[in-house]
Enzyme design. Structure first.
Site, PDB file in Angstrom:
ATOM      1  N   GLY A  37      -5.214  -2.875   5.491  1.00  0.00           N
ATOM      2  CA  GLY A  37      -3.968  -2.648   5.837  1.00  0.00           C
ATOM      3  C   GLY A  37      -3.849  -2.686   7.338  1.00  0.00           C
ATOM      4  CG  PHE A  40       3.894   1.325  11.765  1.00  0.00           C
ATOM      5  CD1 PHE A  40       4.161   0.818  13.146  1.00  0.00           C
ATOM      6  CD2 PHE A  40       4.805   0.908  10.846  1.00  0.00           C
ATOM      7  CE1 PHE A  40       5.387   0.072  13.239  1.00  0.00           C
ATOM      8  CE2 PHE A  40       6.052   0.402  10.948  1.00  0.00           C
ATOM      9  CZ  PHE A  40       6.209  -0.075  12.173  1.00  0.00           C
ATOM     10  CB  VAL A 105      -7.911  -4.154  -0.820  1.00  0.00           C
ATOM     11  CG1 VAL A 105      -8.723  -2.947  -1.560  1.00  0.00           C
ATOM     12  CG2 VAL A 105      -8.370  -4.314   0.413  1.00  0.00           C
ATOM     13  CD  GLU A 196      18.263   3.004  10.168  1.00  0.00           C
ATOM     14  OE1 GLU A 196      18.312   3.808  11.252  1.00  0.00           O
ATOM     15  OE2 GLU A 196      17.574   2.250   9.774  1.00  0.00           O
TER      16      GLU A 196
HETATM   17  C1  LIG Z   1      12.751  -0.308   4.724  1.00  0.00           C
HETATM   18  C2  LIG Z   1      12.020   0.666   5.501  1.00  0.00           C
HETATM   19  C3  LIG Z   1      12.505   1.459   6.696  1.00  0.00           C
HETATM   20  C4  LIG Z   1      11.730   2.301   7.414  1.00  0.00           C
HETATM   21  N1  LIG Z   1      12.197   2.797   8.481  1.00  0.00           N
HETATM   22  C5  LIG Z   1      11.620   3.818   9.197  1.00  0.00           C
HETATM   23  C6  LIG Z   1      12.062   4.205  10.377  1.00  0.00           C
HETATM   24  O1  LIG Z   1      13.145   4.060  10.856  1.00  0.00           O
HETATM   25  N2  LIG Z   1      11.385   5.054  11.328  1.00  0.00           N
HETATM   26  C7  LIG Z   1       9.977   5.361  10.691  1.00  0.00           C
HETATM   27  O2  LIG Z   1       9.310   6.073  11.635  1.00  0.00           O
HETATM   28  N3  LIG Z   1       9.484   4.928   9.660  1.00  0.00           N
HETATM   29  C8  LIG Z   1      10.390   4.195   8.944  1.00  0.00           C
HETATM   30  N4  LIG Z   1       9.869   3.659   7.768  1.00  0.00           N
HETATM   31  C9  LIG Z   1       8.478   3.902   7.294  1.00  0.00           C
HETATM   32  C10 LIG Z   1       7.236   3.429   7.853  1.00  0.00           C
HETATM   33  O3  LIG Z   1       7.578   2.169   7.787  1.00  0.00           O
HETATM   34  C11 LIG Z   1       6.019   3.845   7.247  1.00  0.00           C
HETATM   35  O4  LIG Z   1       6.017   5.309   7.508  1.00  0.00           O
HETATM   36  C12 LIG Z   1       4.840   3.135   7.875  1.00  0.00           C
HETATM   37  O5  LIG Z   1       5.026   1.549   7.762  1.00  0.00           O
HETATM   38  C13 LIG Z   1       3.435   3.757   7.188  1.00  0.00           C
HETATM   39  O6  LIG Z   1       2.686   2.759   7.992  1.00  0.00           O
HETATM   40  P1  LIG Z   1       1.025   2.579   7.001  1.00  0.00           P
HETATM   41  O7  LIG Z   1       0.264   1.887   8.044  1.00  0.00           O
HETATM   42  O8  LIG Z   1       0.645   3.644   6.421  1.00  0.00           O
HETATM   43  O9  LIG Z   1       1.729   1.614   6.099  1.00  0.00           O
HETATM   44  P2  LIG Z   1       2.142   0.006   6.086  1.00  0.00           P
HETATM   45  O10 LIG Z   1       2.741  -0.057   7.566  1.00  0.00           O
HETATM   46  O11 LIG Z   1       3.199   0.027   5.035  1.00  0.00           O
HETATM   47  O12 LIG Z   1       1.096  -0.869   6.078  1.00  0.00           O
HETATM   48  C14 LIG Z   1       0.378  -0.985   4.830  1.00  0.00           C
HETATM   49  C15 LIG Z   1      -0.309  -2.640   5.134  1.00  0.00           C
HETATM   50  O13 LIG Z   1      -1.291  -2.290   4.094  1.00  0.00           O
HETATM   51  C16 LIG Z   1      -1.233  -3.802   3.411  1.00  0.00           C
HETATM   52  N5  LIG Z   1      -1.590  -3.688   2.031  1.00  0.00           N
HETATM   53  C17 LIG Z   1      -1.146  -2.839   0.907  1.00  0.00           C
HETATM   54  N6  LIG Z   1      -1.774  -2.924  -0.130  1.00  0.00           N
HETATM   55  C18 LIG Z   1      -2.697  -3.884   0.323  1.00  0.00           C
HETATM   56  C19 LIG Z   1      -3.680  -4.270  -0.677  1.00  0.00           C
HETATM   57  N7  LIG Z   1      -3.956  -3.835  -2.059  1.00  0.00           N
HETATM   58  N8  LIG Z   1      -4.775  -5.247   0.017  1.00  0.00           N
HETATM   59  C20 LIG Z   1      -4.501  -5.718   1.227  1.00  0.00           C
HETATM   60  N9  LIG Z   1      -3.422  -5.058   2.075  1.00  0.00           N
HETATM   61  C21 LIG Z   1      -2.691  -4.371   1.517  1.00  0.00           C
HETATM   62  C22 LIG Z   1       0.362  -4.161   3.642  1.00  0.00           C
HETATM   63  O14 LIG Z   1       0.451  -5.804   3.519  1.00  0.00           O
HETATM   64  C23 LIG Z   1       0.794  -3.723   5.064  1.00  0.00           C
HETATM   65  O15 LIG Z   1       0.409  -4.396   5.975  1.00  0.00           O
HETATM   66  C24 LIG Z   1      10.541   2.668   6.884  1.00  0.00           C
HETATM   67  C25 LIG Z   1       9.970   2.043   5.652  1.00  0.00           C
HETATM   68  C26 LIG Z   1      10.575   1.100   5.098  1.00  0.00           C
HETATM   69  C27 LIG Z   1      10.305   0.507   3.999  1.00  0.00           C
END
Ligand SMILES: Cc1cc2nc3c(=O)[nH]c(=O)nc-3n(C[C@H](O)[C@H](O)[C@H](O)COP(=O)(O)OP(=O)(O)OC[C@H]3O[C@@H](n4cnc5c(N)ncnc54)[C@H](O)[C@@H]3O)c2cc1C
Length: 441
Positions: A37, A40, A105, A196
């Protein structure tokens, strides 16, 4: 099976520190750090490992990193997808020790230390799982078929298409009942995303589209925001929730708090005993973690999050870390929320842990989240900001919100593009990305 000499040496060298060994030099390669992934969490971990003496591999099913907090602006035609996404290869192109794999994955072999992408296996010595979250429908998975979610670029463009088509179809001679259904937009979930979206949708209807149609008045569009809890923005202090509700009412959004959606179909929702007819129902009510718990063969709560140690590693498997929306980590007021700063800080932290292991240094102290505050915007000039020590509403809060989002966007081009788009729509009330894409109407 006999252990190779280099691996044995690494294990024994670390046995006294309690730090799990990285089998450096196994089969003649540098330690392999695999990151699942590039959201963030994963991207921050990868960037923080740029100088590490390791082979870093980032696997993502998309070729782009996505700035999810601004997805709602793509869904409401204020920004284009490319403004809030950046190619992962491009971001990491200068990191000589890092390779990017485009793939989904499907499983993790924790015993054989390999990740499966369908038939392909990618071996690891240290694994960072950062695959984020997906929508959750509280036991009603069938609601996914009739509601619109917002997690990916495709979701956002599908939502934009549905919203803009609703106005087109209403203009194009639908009967009065159908016209009302088309011009009613229901948003389920009063967290930041729901709030929003509701604000942006109201402004799209009341300002950007106001003069474009001849048979309908877009200003009569009804936007209903439903929150099962007692108030909007539950993570904010009650005074800011109330300010957000007032700001939404001012721009014509109906807010319903304390009532739950009990049924969804293609023509509307049931909210308690009331039926609201609508052709566009948006789901912003809940998320569950990616299926990492299944891949890892560990138990998870109802939200699918994987419980981890204080260094974000998995109990029993210290070589595996789980971070971001996929991990459940205790904070001072319950589990840490699924927000970008948590994922980013955890990504940077696990990179430090891995780097310490690679260098044979003691592990850093346990992960501690620094909460710098909460922000949410309501339309083009209102926002609520909670820094704990400072609470803001109105235009000043909007400026803080806007600056923070531009600052955190990845890439200079995207920052400039978003700033210019916002300035343009602020001055003209126009939305530059009002495209209905896809061939079937
Ligand atoms: C519409 C929306 C608005 C938001 N607004 C805010 C905000 O205003 N402020 C804030 O702080 N947070 C906000 N969030 C939450 C924030 O975006 C998440 O908490 C953050 O993205 C989490 O980071 P992460 O790295 O855990 O996952 P993500 O950023 O979701 O990244 C996960 C990655 O894993 C990849 N992935 C998933 N499954 C697989 C797989 N099986 N194989 C390969 N790759 C895979 C995806 O493609 C993605 O690139 C928002 C979320 C959404 C959906």
């Amino acid at each position: 099976m006999t252990m190779p000499t280099a691996e044995r040496a690494a294990v024994s060298a670390r046995a006294d520190t309690g730090i799990p060994a990285i089998p450096a030099g196994v089969a003649g390669h540098r330690p392999r750090v695999v990151i699942l992934g590039a959201g963030f969490g994963g991207l921050n971990a990868a960037v923080a490992l740029r100088g590490a003496a390791a082979e870093v591999t980032v696997i993502d099913r998309r070729n782009h990193h996505l700035f999810q907090p601004l997805l709602y602006q793509v869904a409401t035609a204020a920004l284009s997808p490319a403004d809030i996404a950046a190619p992962i290869r491009g971001i990491l192109s200068r990191q000589a020790n890092t390779a990017v794999v485009l793939g989904t994955v499907t499983a993790i072999d924790v015993v054989g230390r390999a990740v499966a992408i369908g038939e392909r296996r990618v071996a690891y010595d240290q694994l960072i799982v950062a695959t984020g979250a997906r929508e959750a429908y509280f036991g009603h998975d069938e609601w996914a078929e009739t509601t619109l979610g917002l997690k990916t670029v495709e979701d956002a463009t599908a939502m934009r298409r549905r919203i803009l088509l609703a106005f087109e179809r209403a203009e194009d001679g639908a009967d009065e009942a159908e016209r009302r259904r088309l011009l009613t937009f229901v948003i389920v979930g009063g967290g930041p995303t729901g709030v929003e979206l509701a604000g942006a949708l109201a402004e799209l209807a009341r300002a950007a589209l106001a003069r474009d149609f001849r048979h309908i008045d877009p200003k009569t569009a009804r936007i209903v925001l439903i929150e099962a809890g007692p108030r909007l923005l539950p993570a904010f202090p009650p005074s800011l929730s109330a300010a957000a509700a007032r700001a939404l009412t001012r721009i014509g959004v109906e807010t319903r708090c304390g009532v739950a959606v009990t049924a969804c179909d293609a023509a509307g929702v049931m909210v308690g005993d009331e039926r609201i007819d609508s052709r566009t129902v948006i789901w912003a009510a809940g998320v569950a973690a990616s299926p990492a718990a299944q891949w890892l063969g560990v138990a998870a709560g109802r939200d699918g999050r994987v419980a981890v140690n204080t260094d974000l590693s998995l109990p029993v498997h210290p070589e595996i870390f789980v971070i971001g929306d996929t991990a459940r980590v205790a904070g001072p007021h319950g589990p840490l929320p699924g927000v970008a700063p948590v994922a980013k800080q955890q990504g940077a932290y696990v990179a430090r842990v891995v780097a310490a292991r690679l260098a044979g240094r003691p592990a850093p102290p346990p992960f501690r989240y620094r909460d710098y505050g909460n922000l949410a915007t309501i339309g083009r000039r209102e926002a609520v900001v909670d820094f704990g020590w400072l609470r803001l509403t109105g235009r000043l809060a909007w400026l803080v919100w806007g600056s923070a989002h531009i600052y955190f966007l990845i890439g200079f081009r995207n920052r400039i593009a978003v700033a210019l788009d916002w300035l343009w729509s602020y001055l003209t009330y126009q939305r530059g990305a009002r495209l209905i894409t896809g061939s079937d109407l």
